[in-house]
Enzyme design. Structure first.
Site, short mmCIF file in Angstrom:
data_model
loop_
_atom_site.label_atom_id
_atom_site.label_comp_id
_atom_site.label_asym_id
_atom_site.label_seq_id
_atom_site.Cartn_x
_atom_site.Cartn_y
_atom_site.Cartn_z
N TYR A 183 0.56 -0.92 -0.02
CA TYR A 183 -0.06 0.25 0.21
C TYR A 183 0.95 0.64 -0.20
O TYR A 183 2.06 1.32 0.74
CB TYR A 183 -1.15 0.00 0.85
CG TYR A 183 -1.71 -0.62 1.04
CD1 TYR A 183 -3.12 -0.38 0.36
CD2 TYR A 183 -1.68 -2.18 2.02
CE1 TYR A 183 -4.09 -1.40 0.44
CE2 TYR A 183 -2.66 -2.78 2.03
CZ TYR A 183 -4.10 -2.30 1.42
OH TYR A 183 -5.53 -3.14 1.28
N HIS A 208 -8.03 -8.29 -2.58
CA HIS A 208 -9.12 -6.99 -1.63
C HIS A 208 -8.66 -5.86 -2.50
O HIS A 208 -7.67 -5.32 -3.04
CB HIS A 208 -9.34 -7.51 -0.80
CG HIS A 208 -8.60 -6.76 0.31
ND1 HIS A 208 -7.04 -7.07 0.71
CD2 HIS A 208 -8.34 -5.61 0.55
CE1 HIS A 208 -6.32 -6.61 1.44
NE2 HIS A 208 -7.01 -5.49 1.93
N TYR A 268 -1.09 -9.77 0.28
CA TYR A 268 0.42 -9.99 1.57
C TYR A 268 0.04 -9.77 3.12
O TYR A 268 -0.97 -10.93 3.47
CB TYR A 268 0.50 -8.53 1.42
CG TYR A 268 -0.68 -7.43 1.84
CD1 TYR A 268 -1.18 -7.12 3.47
CD2 TYR A 268 -1.97 -7.41 1.19
CE1 TYR A 268 -1.98 -6.39 3.56
CE2 TYR A 268 -3.25 -6.34 1.72
CZ TYR A 268 -3.77 -6.06 2.67
OH TYR A 268 -4.59 -5.03 3.34
N ARG A 310 -3.63 -11.73 3.84
CA ARG A 310 -4.77 -11.14 3.30
C ARG A 310 -5.54 -11.30 1.77
O ARG A 310 -3.51 -11.74 1.45
CB ARG A 310 -4.84 -9.58 3.34
CG ARG A 310 -4.55 -8.94 4.79
CD ARG A 310 -5.65 -8.69 5.64
NE ARG A 310 -7.12 -9.75 4.82
CZ ARG A 310 -8.54 -8.41 4.46
NH1 ARG A 310 -8.77 -7.24 4.88
NH2 ARG A 310 -9.64 -8.79 4.27
N HIS A 362 -10.24 -2.42 -1.10
CA HIS A 362 -12.18 -1.03 -0.56
C HIS A 362 -12.98 -1.07 -1.15
O HIS A 362 -12.41 -0.51 -1.84
CB HIS A 362 -10.82 -1.15 0.63
CG HIS A 362 -9.69 -1.61 1.53
ND1 HIS A 362 -10.67 -2.03 2.54
CD2 HIS A 362 -8.59 -1.97 1.31
CE1 HIS A 362 -9.13 -2.55 3.24
NE2 HIS A 362 -8.02 -3.39 2.89
#
Lengths: 201, 246
Positions: free
Chosen positions: B112, B164, B151, B161, B166
């Protein structure tokens, strides 16, 4: 038997620790995608009404201050009209009513600069005390939390929503404390002693 | 018949099915244990404060706002190119127009662009990781992006995770406000994820898994995944709009 063909609401998932990338990229330092973050202010300079500043922090059950929380606020104008979809008419055009605020990355403190909202009717016509609706998300919160800010110096006893709170000592968790003229303090406690009242509305 | 002006046209919001959403306290997702309210929620029907909500207009959008491949620097991001599309509906099955849809995600390596993310996968200099759009008159929306990588995250020793994105959506009422995550068909990490598994019902988890949609894929360009979002419905009843004694 016939089938009820309603859909189910999409299940919620946590906003997670990186919510700022999507919702406040400029405040995070990811400039250049949007000219400005949305919800910078619920009012424009010409808005009618008393200016108020509300500050606070959100603490967890261990007493730790959340530095990764994001809060959205929604309120009526000074006359108690909502700026969109309100069946009673048009609101003050200088009030958008909605703000998106984040806890400071270092201190966890957040601040909302707005106007004092007017009273809005409950469905049965009785007036609710002036309030600002809050929606709180963060890492570890699986479904956004609904709560409200009320004001210490208003007649809150007659509010039909506050009257529904059976444990009367909990009502004060929804009431912002006046700290100076036009300045209020509203701390949220997610869990444990003095836990803030959250709604399912 | 008198219209009740103390409730929004189209009615009170449907009650939220709290057994369908994840509960607040989900020990498998450790952070929830100190952030979950312990006292019961104060439940009551919606008021104007929940039935009204902010409105957003087309004028605030830039041309590349829903194109995450190009919207950071103008140069293309690295990764598997995908269209993410679907409809914003309400529980009555109607498309909801004018809904602000905002998304954010990791890059193709699972990193991120956020000061709190120190994962060893590198940042992509051309990927910011956010996009936004407004649903069309039929409720449809569309993004062009790259498929995010999986990740690891600090929870149990080796939790990862699944891939995905959000997704944040507004309805026409503040009480419809919702954030969720979309997952991708076939990802073996979905079943192992403590955040996915905060949801108790298998059927509810399936509602978050976007299927591959080859009809919307562009040949020699990108794949497509379809993800519909359902907002709380509104109850419409003439009886509700009738005043006592009339």
């Amino acid at each position: 038997m016939q089938r009820l063909d309603y859909l189910k609401e999409t299940p919620s998932q946590t906003a997670g620790p990186y919510v700022h990338i999507g919702l406040t990229p400029n405040k995070l330092g990811n400039a250049g995608i949007y000219p400005a973050d949305l919800g910078e202010s619920p009012i424009r300079p010409g808005a009618k009404g008393e200016r108020v500043t509300i500050s606070g922090e959100v603490r967890d059950g261990a007493g730790m201050i959340l530095r990764d929380t994001l809060i959205e606020t929604w309120q009526a104008d000074a006359a108690g009209i909502y700026p969109a979809n309100d069946p009673r008419g048009a609101a003050d055009p200088e009030v958008t009513g909605w703000a998106r605020i984040i806890a400071d990355f270092d201190t966890g403190e957040w601040t909302l600069r707005t106007i004092r909202p007017g009273r809005v009717p409950f469905p049965d016509g009785r007036l609710m005390a002036p309030h600002i609706a809050l929606w709180i998300v963060a890492r570890g919160i699986n479904l956004g939390l609904q709560t409200r800010i009320y004001f210490e110096d208003e007649d809150n006893d007659s509010c039909p929503v506050l009257q529904r709170i059976e444990h009367r000592e909990r009502v004060r968790t929804l009431i912002a404390r006046k700290t100076a003229p036009g300045a209020y303090r509203f701390d949220v406690r997610l869990q444990g002693e003095n836990e803030t009242v959250f709604f399912d509305m | 018949m008198t219209q009740n002006k103390n409730s929004v046209d189209g009615g009170t919001l449907f009650f939220r099915d709290r057994d369908w959403h994840p509960p607040a306290l989900t020990p498998g997702y450790k952070t929830s244990t100190t952030r979950a309210p312990f006292r019961p929620l104060i439940a009551m029907p919606s008021t104007l404060s929940e039935e009204t909500g902010p409105a957003f207009g087309h004028s605030m959008f830039g041309e590349l706002d829903n194109n995450l491949i190009l919207n950071f620097t103008g140069q293309p991001a690295v990764g598997e190119r995908i269209i993410l599309h679907g409809r914003i509906l309400d529980e009555n099955g109607r498309g909801v127009p004018g809904v602000l849809v905002e998304i954010w995600q990791a890059n193709a390596g699972g990193r991120y662009r956020h000061k709190k993310d120190g994962y060893l996968a590198p940042l992509d200099p051309n990927f910011g990781g956010c996009g936004r759009t407004l649903s069309r008159p039929d409720g449809s929306y569309e993004f062009l992006t790259i498929r995010p990588g999986a990740y690891p995250w600090p929870n149990r020793v080796n939790d990862w995770r699944p891939m995905h994105i959000h997704i944040s959506v507004f309805g026409s009422g503040f009480g419809q406000r919702l954030i969720t995550q979309n997952y991708f068909e076939g990802d073996p990490l979905i079943a192992r994820c403590p955040i996915v598994n905060t949801i108790g019902k298998e059927e509810a988890i399936r509602a978050l898994v976007a299927p591959l949609d080859m009809n919307r894929a562009l040949p020699m360009d990108c794949l497509a995944y379809k993800f519909d979002v359902v907002l709380r419905g509104r109850r419409q009843s003439f009886f509700e709009n009738k005043r006592e004694g009339m």
